[in-house]
Write a protein that holds these residues in place. Structure first.
Motif, short mmCIF file in Angstrom:
data_model
loop_
_atom_site.label_atom_id
_atom_site.label_comp_id
_atom_site.label_asym_id
_atom_site.label_seq_id
_atom_site.Cartn_x
_atom_site.Cartn_y
_atom_site.Cartn_z
N TYR B 71 -20.70 -11.02 4.27
CA TYR B 71 -19.60 -10.14 3.91
C TYR B 71 -19.77 -9.63 2.49
N ALA B 72 -20.36 -10.46 1.63
CA ALA B 72 -20.49 -10.09 0.22
C ALA B 72 -21.68 -9.17 -0.04
N LEU B 73 -22.59 -9.04 0.94
CA LEU B 73 -23.79 -8.22 0.71
C LEU B 73 -23.41 -6.75 0.54
N PRO B 74 -23.78 -6.12 -0.58
CA PRO B 74 -23.49 -4.70 -0.74
C PRO B 74 -24.30 -3.88 0.27
N ALA B 75 -23.63 -3.00 1.00
CA ALA B 75 -24.27 -2.26 2.08
C ALA B 75 -25.49 -1.49 1.58
N ILE B 76 -25.34 -0.78 0.47
CA ILE B 76 -26.44 0.05 -0.03
C ILE B 76 -27.68 -0.79 -0.27
N ALA B 77 -27.50 -2.00 -0.82
CA ALA B 77 -28.65 -2.86 -1.12
C ALA B 77 -29.35 -3.31 0.17
N VAL B 78 -28.55 -3.58 1.21
CA VAL B 78 -29.16 -4.01 2.46
C VAL B 78 -29.92 -2.84 3.11
N PHE B 79 -29.35 -1.63 3.03
CA PHE B 79 -30.08 -0.46 3.54
C PHE B 79 -31.47 -0.42 2.91
N VAL B 165 -22.07 5.76 3.32
CA VAL B 165 -22.98 5.31 2.26
C VAL B 165 -24.43 5.56 2.67
N GLY B 166 -24.67 5.57 3.98
CA GLY B 166 -26.01 5.83 4.49
C GLY B 166 -26.57 7.17 4.05
N ALA B 167 -25.68 8.08 3.62
CA ALA B 167 -26.14 9.39 3.15
C ALA B 167 -27.14 9.24 1.99
N LEU B 168 -27.02 8.14 1.24
CA LEU B 168 -27.92 7.93 0.11
C LEU B 168 -29.36 7.74 0.59
N ILE B 169 -29.55 7.27 1.83
CA ILE B 169 -30.91 7.17 2.37
C ILE B 169 -31.12 8.21 3.47
N GLY B 175 -21.11 11.41 5.87
CA GLY B 175 -21.48 11.16 4.49
C GLY B 175 -22.49 12.19 3.98
N ASP B 176 -23.29 12.74 4.89
CA ASP B 176 -24.24 13.77 4.48
C ASP B 176 -23.53 14.96 3.87
N LEU B 177 -22.28 15.19 4.29
CA LEU B 177 -21.50 16.28 3.70
C LEU B 177 -21.21 16.01 2.22
N PHE B 178 -21.08 14.73 1.86
CA PHE B 178 -20.79 14.39 0.46
C PHE B 178 -21.98 14.73 -0.43
N THR B 179 -23.17 14.24 -0.02
CA THR B 179 -24.34 14.47 -0.86
C THR B 179 -24.67 15.97 -0.90
N ASP B 180 -24.47 16.62 0.24
CA ASP B 180 -24.71 18.06 0.32
C ASP B 180 -23.80 18.79 -0.66
N GLY B 181 -22.52 18.47 -0.64
CA GLY B 181 -21.56 19.12 -1.54
C GLY B 181 -21.88 18.84 -2.99
N PHE B 182 -22.32 17.61 -3.27
CA PHE B 182 -22.65 17.25 -4.65
C PHE B 182 -23.86 18.05 -5.13
N ASN B 183 -24.90 18.10 -4.30
CA ASN B 183 -26.11 18.80 -4.70
C ASN B 183 -25.87 20.28 -4.95
N ARG B 184 -24.89 20.86 -4.25
CA ARG B 184 -24.61 22.28 -4.43
C ARG B 184 -23.37 22.54 -5.28
N SER C 165 -20.48 -3.61 -5.73
CA SER C 165 -21.34 -2.80 -4.86
C SER C 165 -21.00 -1.32 -4.95
N THR C 166 -19.72 -0.99 -5.16
CA THR C 166 -19.37 0.43 -5.29
C THR C 166 -19.94 1.00 -6.58
N ALA C 167 -19.99 0.18 -7.62
CA ALA C 167 -20.55 0.65 -8.89
C ALA C 167 -22.01 1.07 -8.70
N ALA C 168 -22.72 0.35 -7.80
CA ALA C 168 -24.11 0.72 -7.53
C ALA C 168 -24.18 2.08 -6.85
N ILE C 169 -23.24 2.33 -5.94
CA ILE C 169 -23.21 3.62 -5.24
C ILE C 169 -22.90 4.75 -6.22
N ALA C 170 -22.04 4.44 -7.21
CA ALA C 170 -21.62 5.47 -8.16
C ALA C 170 -22.76 5.96 -9.05
#
Lengths: 265, 241, 230
Positions: B71-79, B165-169, B175-184, C165-170
């Motif tokens: 439960y404590a594992l940060p999702a992004i790190a596991v990706f 969060v998977g949009a980061l990979i 989530g792809d809409l988030f990164t897309d919006g940010f990049n543009r 973990s959110t700080a990492a995403i930020a």
């Protein structure tokens, strides 16, 4: 002495829990409030330490109107024992017992020593002092509850069905020790129960409440058993308990306050 | 905070939404897929594990230790750690941690739910002559449903929010809409993504609630189970650290 | 497997241990931002949750309590990444908008656990406390808070782990800290950097978890641990 004069408790929804109650509770004796559920006996008890506020009338303790005393101050001067013992699960037994002395800002060392003495007095092994409530049996917890109510040596003790949650055998022994303790301490005790046998066993005076919050009869156990004031009281004493009633009267004559265990079993 | 959006750029450009409906729809479908599959996998794994823990209480504390750690594992790190095994643009990379997360929420739910079966109910099921399996299926699991469903709702809503969060990979559904919006530097897709994610979570939660009503018709009148499941919902984890 | 070994080798390079992009500096940054967000979260959510749980009496209080719990549960549905990006795109200042979503997402577990923890304290326990002459404040601090502490700590732990973990995403929108390795590594297609960052974030999350386990042992009365240990 505690006295009720014209006391009524009416809730916002219109329910009347206690209706124009006049009652004099003698100092140094055990007065039992008994009756079926919803008769206002617990409400009456809780109005003494202002856990419930009276709607009308006055309640005085030794001549002082309780309404004039700040509730926390009033309550710290009155011992309070409830059905589930109400022990604080996060504090040790001695710390639980010393709750009121702590609230009063008394010396911690002294209050802990008093607490240990009280444990012995209520029949608890002092080795249990540093245990936590969850480690004690129901009967032991109830003894701690009594010790805690006595810790600041209050002249008055309010007890709300203190022995109802334990099994009959433990209850009988708690009752016996309670009577023994009261012989030594001579506190003014107001004791609420729904169990008429317990009332007869413990009370010097018994107040029988009926539904609607009125007093049906207020007398000694002997008078109560010998001459019920009305049909309600007769029914409450139990029509089928004629034989037991007789035995009670005999026992009471021989040995006041002696156990009803024989009758219970 | 001073709005920095380019002069004249509104928060939402409706015409952009109109032109990209097809793309948004397929991202939404991706998002649903990537949140639902891990829920099903997590549930399928949590049921036997939870049952085992309820039956042999001794294995519960160590299992709880493992689920708490998951439960404590940060999702992004596991990706990131999974990339060498499952690939960077792969949906599997996103779904594995979500399944583990679902598992970690549901195992305690199953154990708590089974613990909520009153002993007298269990006894009378035995007395009626139910064998262990029938007792489980006909009596114990149905009674455990409200608590398990509460856990399932927490896991589902959290998963739907975590997928992005998977949009980061490169695979984040909405989530792809988030990164897309940010990049543009363009807020419209971001707002659309947030609104749709929340809407999806609400719909999923509503469906699960309806399913729970369907599974526990006896609880419909009584408010007790609702309160119990609300309490369960209210605390994300009730297990000791 | 080779990729993971490469990441481990990454830790051995001297360049990782000094300068503004060095591990010590990034860890310090991560702790600083997370700590700041956690502090604000606790200051906002903890008193509110405890108070709402304590005041439970009356219709208004229970409606408010229910609304808070519902809103807090609803907040679980908010997508972290979207919130962080939107906050940055819509505002000028740098740190506040990034920390704001972190705080918004961490408030629910603290608030809800403090509220339910206090609210679930047995009514007879409060009755005994008041009957012995405790004032409202004494009931809260001497009875309700310590009895609710296991749940309160769980809420704080959930919030803290989530913030880390959110700080990492930020880092995606420019926040410093360990997420930099992950995001920069992905951008430069250097897997060892990315994986190194991921390992550090996981280690930090576990460290936070362990710190709370220790705090639980120190702060929660043994009389309560027994009942929650099941």
């Amino acid at each position: 002495m505690i006295s009720f004069t014209g006391v009524t408790k009416r809730y916002p929804d219109g329910t009347v829990a206690v209706d124009h109650l006049d009652l004099e509770i003698a100092a140094g004796r055990i007065t039992v409030l008994v009756g079926p559920s919803g008769c206002g006996k617990t409400t009456t008890l809780r109005m003494i330490n202002r856990m419930v506020e009276a709607t009308e009338g006055t309640i005085t303790v030794d001549g002082r109107n309780v309404a004039d005393i700040d509730p926390p101050t009033l309550r710290r001067g009155i011992g309070y024992v409830i059905q589930q013992a109400g022990l604080f699960p996060h504090r040790t037994i001695v710390d639980n017992i010393a709750t009121v002395p702590d609230l009063l800002g008394q010396d911690k060392k002294r209050s802990r020593r008093t607490a240990r003495e009280l444990m012995a007095r209520v029949g608890l092994d002092p080795a249990l002092a540093t245990r936590y409530p969850a480690q004690l049996s129901g009967g032991q917890q109830q003894r701690v509850g009594v010790a805690r109510a006595l810790a600041a040596d209050p002249p008055i003790l309010l007890m709300d069905e203190p022995f109802s949650a334990v099994d009959p055998i433990v209850r009988a022994s708690l009752q016996d020790e309670f009577l023994r303790l009261q012989d030594e301490l001579e506190k003014t005790i107001v004791f609420v129960t729904h169990d008429i046998d317990e009332a007869v066993k413990l009370g010097h005076r018994i107040a029988v409440f009926q539904v609607g919050g009125t007093l049906a009869q207020y007398s000694t156990p002997d008078e109560l058993l010998a001459a019920p004031a009305n049909d309600f009281v007769r029914d409450f004493l139990g029509g089928d308990k004629g034989i037991r009633r007789l035995r009670f009267t005999q026992e009471l004559d021989a040995e006041p306050g002696a156990g009803t265990e024989a009758a219970d079993r | 905070m001073i709005p920095l959006v380019t002069e004249g750029e509104p928060l939402v450009r409706w015409d952009w939404i109109g032109r990209n409906l097809g793309e948004i729809g397929s991202l939404l479908a991706d998002h649903v897929l990537m949140s639902v599959v891990p829920i099903l996998v997590g549930l399928a794994a949590a049921l036997p594990i939870g049952l085992a823990c309820a039956r042999w209480r001794r294995i519960y504390p160590p299992v709880l230790g493992v689920t708490n750690a998951l439960y404590a594992l940060p999702a992004i790190a596991v990706f990131i750690m999974l990339i060498p095994f499952t690939g960077i643009g792969s949906r599997t990379t996103v779904m594995i941690p979500l399944a583990l997360y679902t598992l970690s929420v549901l195992v305690p739910s199953v154990v708590d739910g089974l613990a909520a079966v009153p002993d007298h109910v269990r006894q009378s099921a035995v007395a009626i002559g139910f064998g262990p399996v029938r007792r489980l299926v006909r009596v114990e699991l149905p009674i455990a449903v409200p608590v398990v469903m509460a856990g399932l709702r927490v896991a589902t809503v959290s998963n739907i929010s975590l997928v992005s969060v998977g949009a980061l990979i490169g695979v984040g559904g909405l989530g792809d809409l988030f990164t897309d919006g940010f990049n543009r530097d363009f807020p419209t897709p971001i707002v659309v993504g947030i609104v749709l994610t929340i809407a999806l979570a609400l719909v999923a939660d509503g469906l699960l609630l309806a399913l729970q009503r369907l599974l526990t018709p006896w609880a419909r009148a009584g408010a007790r189970d609702a309160r119990a499941s609300r309490a369960r919902l209210a605390s994300p984890e009730r297990t000791a650290p | 497997m080779n990729a993971i070994l490469e990441a481990l080798r990454w830790f051995g390079e001297p360049a990782q241990w000094s300068g503004p992009d060095g591990i010590p500096h990034r860890v310090a940054e991560h702790l600083l931002y997370s700590g700041l967000a956690f502090l604000i979260t606790v200051l906002v959510a903890l008193p509110l949750g405890l108070l709402l749980g304590h005041v439970r009496r009356g219709r208004a209080a229970s409606v408010l309590g229910f609304a808070v719990v519902a809103a807090a549960n609803g907040a679980r549905a908010l997508p972290t990444l979207g919130l962080v990006i939107l906050a940055v795109i819509l505002t000028a200042s740098e740190l506040v908008p990034i920390l704001l979503p972190l705080i918004v997402l961490a408030i629910p577990p603290v608030l809800v656990n403090a509220y339910t923890g206090v609210q679930q304290v047995e009514p007879w326990l409060r009755d005994a406390a008041e009957g012995m002459g405790m004032t409202g404040r004494q009931v809260l601090w001497r009875v309700e808070f310590p009895v609710a502490l296991p749940l309160v700590l769980l809420g704080l732990r959930t919030a803290a782990v989530q913030i880390v973990s959110t700080a990492a995403i930020a880092a995606f929108v420019g926040l410093g800290g360990l997420g930099r390795y992950i995001i920069d590594g992905l951008a430069r297609q250097e897997y060892d950097t990315t994986a190194g960052g991921a390992i550090l974030v996981i280690a930090l999350a576990f460290a936070v978890q362990a710190a709370f386990a220790l705090l639980y042992r120190l702060a929660v009365s043994p009389g309560l641990r027994r009942s929650t240990a099941s």
